[in-house]
Design an enzyme around this catalytic site. Structure first.
Site, PDB file in Angstrom:
ATOM      1  N   HIS A 181      -6.431  -0.954  -6.724  1.00 40.02           N
ATOM      2  CA  HIS A 181      -5.718  -2.127  -6.198  1.00 40.02           C
ATOM      3  C   HIS A 181      -5.071  -1.865  -4.841  1.00 40.02           C
ATOM      4  O   HIS A 181      -4.848  -0.743  -4.442  1.00 40.02           O
ATOM      5  CB  HIS A 181      -4.724  -2.691  -7.221  1.00 40.02           C
ATOM      6  CG  HIS A 181      -3.512  -1.863  -7.501  1.00 40.02           C
ATOM      7  ND1 HIS A 181      -2.468  -2.340  -8.244  1.00 40.02           N
ATOM      8  CD2 HIS A 181      -3.174  -0.613  -7.162  1.00 40.02           C
ATOM      9  CE1 HIS A 181      -1.538  -1.423  -8.335  1.00 40.02           C
ATOM     10  NE2 HIS A 181      -1.939  -0.367  -7.692  1.00 40.02           N
ATOM     11  N   GLU A 182      -4.842  -2.960  -4.119  1.00 34.84           N
ATOM     12  CA  GLU A 182      -4.404  -2.967  -2.717  1.00 34.84           C
ATOM     13  C   GLU A 182      -5.424  -2.298  -1.804  1.00 34.84           C
ATOM     14  O   GLU A 182      -5.076  -1.720  -0.778  1.00 34.84           O
ATOM     15  CB  GLU A 182      -3.033  -2.306  -2.564  1.00 34.84           C
ATOM     16  CG  GLU A 182      -1.947  -2.898  -3.425  1.00 34.84           C
ATOM     17  CD  GLU A 182      -1.849  -4.413  -3.316  1.00 34.84           C
ATOM     18  OE1 GLU A 182      -2.170  -4.953  -2.243  1.00 34.84           O
ATOM     19  OE2 GLU A 182      -1.480  -5.054  -4.305  1.00 34.84           O
ATOM     20  N   GLY A 183      -6.695  -2.409  -2.152  1.00 36.42           N
ATOM     21  CA  GLY A 183      -7.752  -1.865  -1.315  1.00 36.42           C
ATOM     22  C   GLY A 183      -8.296  -0.566  -1.861  1.00 36.42           C
ATOM     23  O   GLY A 183      -7.589   0.438  -1.943  1.00 36.42           O
TER      24      GLY A 183
ATOM     25  N   GLN B  21     -10.191   1.585   2.333  1.00 40.87           N
ATOM     26  CA  GLN B  21      -9.255   2.363   3.144  1.00 40.87           C
ATOM     27  C   GLN B  21     -10.013   3.254   4.136  1.00 40.87           C
ATOM     28  O   GLN B  21      -9.573   3.439   5.281  1.00 40.87           O
ATOM     29  CB  GLN B  21      -8.357   3.215   2.247  1.00 40.87           C
ATOM     30  CG  GLN B  21      -7.552   2.452   1.216  1.00 40.87           C
ATOM     31  CD  GLN B  21      -6.619   1.427   1.814  1.00 40.87           C
ATOM     32  OE1 GLN B  21      -6.126   1.591   2.920  1.00 40.87           O
ATOM     33  NE2 GLN B  21      -6.384   0.347   1.094  1.00 40.87           N
TER      34      GLN B  21
ATOM     35  N   ARG C  76       0.824  -1.211   0.000  1.00 46.12           N
ATOM     36  CA  ARG C  76       0.000   0.000   0.000  1.00 46.12           C
ATOM     37  C   ARG C  76       0.856   1.258   0.000  1.00 46.12           C
ATOM     38  O   ARG C  76       0.542   2.229  -0.691  1.00 46.12           O
ATOM     39  CB  ARG C  76      -0.954  -0.032   1.207  1.00 46.12           C
ATOM     40  CG  ARG C  76      -2.121  -0.970   0.976  1.00 46.12           C
ATOM     41  CD  ARG C  76      -2.974  -1.196   2.191  1.00 46.12           C
ATOM     42  NE  ARG C  76      -4.128  -2.017   1.821  1.00 46.12           N
ATOM     43  CZ  ARG C  76      -4.976  -2.566   2.681  1.00 46.12           C
ATOM     44  NH1 ARG C  76      -4.810  -2.382   3.976  1.00 46.12           N
ATOM     45  NH2 ARG C  76      -5.995  -3.288   2.249  1.00 46.12           N
TER      46      ARG C  76
END
Length: 604
Positions: free
Chosen positions: A456-458, A463, A312
């Site tokens: 991507h990555e949340g 978040q 992240r």
């Protein structure tokens, strides 16, 4: 960019002080500079010239192999030869024992030159770092060491076609591989069956092997898997099987490419749908991909979050550098493009020469916005990397504080650059006008590449839920209080300087407003009410953090030269044009507005 990078590292973050610590004692400002020089050269020679090529010549699959431009392999080979994959690792792993903040600073050049090409080493480092934290000694020796050397590359396999961010709904299963399943020297051995989607770097011929880290569920004695995230475990699943010493056995694991995803951006990074255990390959004579358990059964998410949190911060930095590339391209264009004439008392004088568009106030506004976003985002990313060094090498008190700050800042470090450096790319296109919308100029590609980073990555929504639902309230709000302490310290310093006092008061008021909104959101104790507007809270919190960063930078960027004045102007812009948005975002949070939660499907 290099001047700004050096300013952030040396004048603001004081990285040379890290050399007083045992782990970094062999380093100096000269060795740090040499690493950055090498990274800048490789990125300039092997990555940047081929960024457009890997965008236009997308990966293609012939049913047997994935084909990529030769420049991709050349870029990866150059990166591997530099030793940068193991830059932060111990000497006995072939590493340089560099601070994380220097490693991340080196990464800026590659992300700016070609974010798609830089994805392969980023994933590999994250994969190997996870194994260093959670793997057995043999897993580190066999898998992580070969990734750090560049012999093998790595991936992370979380999402599935039916379960993107909802990891509790994954269906991939892992069953013990016979009676001797727990005797394998590489770890407890399982057979995996399932499908994984959106796997970056999931198939290629760039390295000798690909090491997949795969989330899967282990069934219980009744053959059923536990619901939710409780039964999720993590497995090492190599593309090609290896023996206990890390040599290839010559046997292909039961992992196969089902297809490539065709993306808006990041086209130079293969993105795959992978099938595990479909029976196309049968290692040992039976179907099922061979995997080795990492950690304990049921600890899969705990282990994977080690890689995800690192990723992240890396995603945020990648977003920053795409924004930075667009900023520099549009700045160069604005200085060269003549259009329009000065407006005098009687209007425009057509007999006068046209002036460069950078002389127009609105173009300067767009350039200044970009500067405030990308330079502020870069500072935030490097600050988080500096916190990683503090957590691992500082004294007990500073390490504890660093850990708390990373808890609350990681969602911001990922999401804020992903939104606002994307906005910088949009402004870069606007500066170029119609030319910006064409493929004759690079700014449209930077925007397309950057659009992925909000996902991507949340996603932003995830978040926001993480920040408001967990990070700011956990342990009695200790992480939030640690950040407030840092912000207050900057405010007190800035109040001593007349030129910064107004901004200091603005920042103090913004922090108080965020504190009130946090309490108001949770006033009823109902998570559904508190979190309905979590994304707005995330945006406001991010702007608070970036205002703090800019005020802190202003305390360092003193002087009357163009460089310092540019930093001061960017800070003034952020406080005048951006920070006021915080109040509008927080109003629905404070009143726990229910519109978005209560609207019914049919009303759309």
């Amino acid at each position: 960019m290099r001047q700004t990078l050096d300013f952030l590292l040396n004048d603001w973050l004081k990285v040379e002080a890290l050399n007083q610590r045992e782990r970094f004692a062999d380093h100096s400002s000269e060795t740090f500079g040499a690493v950055l020089d090498t990274s800048e050269r490789i990125a300039r020679e092997k990555f940047a010239p081929f960024n457009r090529l890997v965008d236009t010549e997308e990966p293609h699959f012939d049913g047997d192999k994935v084909h990529l431009p030769a420049a991709t392999k050349a870029a990866m080979d150059a990166f591997v030869e530099s030793g940068l994959l193991a830059a932060a690792q111990d000497y006995d792993l072939g590493g340089m024992q560099l601070p994380c903040v220097i490693e991340m600073a080196a990464k800026t050049f590659f992300s700016k030159a070609s974010v798609a090409l830089s994805g392969y080493p980023m994933l590999t480092k994250g994969n190997a770092n996870l194994l260093m934290a959670h793997g057995t000694d043999r897993q580190r020796e066999v898998f992580a060491a070969n990734e750090f050397s560049g012999r093998w590359f790595g991936t992370m396999c979380l999402s599935e076609p039916q379960a993107g961010s909802s990891l509790s709904d994954i269906a991939t299963r892992a069953e013990p591989d016979g009676d001797d399943a727990f005797a394998d020297v590489l770890g407890p051995r399982y057979r995996l069956k399932g499908n994984k989607m959106w796997i970056s770097g999931g198939e290629h011929e760039l390295s000798e092997n690909i090491i997949h880290l795969v989330l899967a569920k282990i069934p219980g004695p009744d053959g059923k898997t536990l619901p939710g995230t409780k039964g999720i475990s993590l497995f090492i699943v190599p593309k090609k099987l290896v023996n206990a010493t890390g040599e290839l056995t010559g046997e292909r694991n039961d992992v196969s490419l089902a297809g490539l995803n065709h993306k808006l951006g990041y086209r130079g990074t293969t993105n795959c749908l992978l099938n595990f255990g479909e029976g196309r390959f049968k290692p040992g004579g039976k179907a099922g991909a061979v995997g080795y358990l990492v950690g304990q059964p049921g600890d899969g998410l705990k282990c994977m979050f080690h890689m995800m949190n690192e990723a992240r911060i890396g995603v945020g930095l990648g977003a920053v550098m795409l924004g930075y590339a667009g900023y520099e391209a549009s700045l160069e264009y604005a200085r060269q493009r003549p259009q329009g004439r000065p407006i005098g008392p009687s209007g425009k004088d057509s007999s006068q020469a046209q002036r460069p568009i950078i002389e127009h106030a609105d173009v300067r506004r767009m350039l200044l916005a970009q500067k405030s976003f990308v330079e502020g985002g870069l500072a935030l990313s490097l600050f988080c990397a500096r916190l990683v060094d503090e957590e691992h090498t500082g004294d007990e008190a500073s390490a504890t504080e660093a850990k708390l700050l990373l808890e609350v800042l990681t969602p911001i470090a990922k999401s804020w650059p992903s939104e606002w450096c994307l906005e910088a790319n949009s402004l870069a296109i606007q500066v170029l006008g119609g030319y910006g919308y064409t493929r004759d100029f690079p700014v449209e590609q930077y925007w397309r590449d950057n659009r992925l980073n909000m996902i991507h990555e949340g996603t932003h929504g995830i978040q926001g839920l993480d920040l408001l639902g967990r990070k700011v309230v956990m342990n009695g709000g200790n992480a939030l209080m640690a950040l407030a302490g840092r912000i207050n310290a900057t405010v007190q310093q800035a109040l001593q300087q007349p030129a910064l006092a107004e901004q200091a008061n603005q920042l103090a008021a913004a922090m108080a407003r965020v504190g009130r909104a946090t309490k108001a959101a949770w006033a009823t104790g109902n998570p559904e009410e508190a979190l309905a507007n979590a994304t707005l809270y995330l945006q406001a919190f991010g702007h608070l953090v970036l205002a703090w960063v800019w005020l802190d930078l202003s305390l360092c960027a003193t002087g009357e030269n163009d460089f310092a004045r540019g930093k001061q102007a960017a800070a003034k812009y952020f406080f005048a044009y951006e920070l006021p948005k915080l109040a509008a975002w927080l109003e629905p949070v404070e009143r726990r507005d229910g519109l978005c939660r209560e609207i019914e499907d049919g009303w759309f």
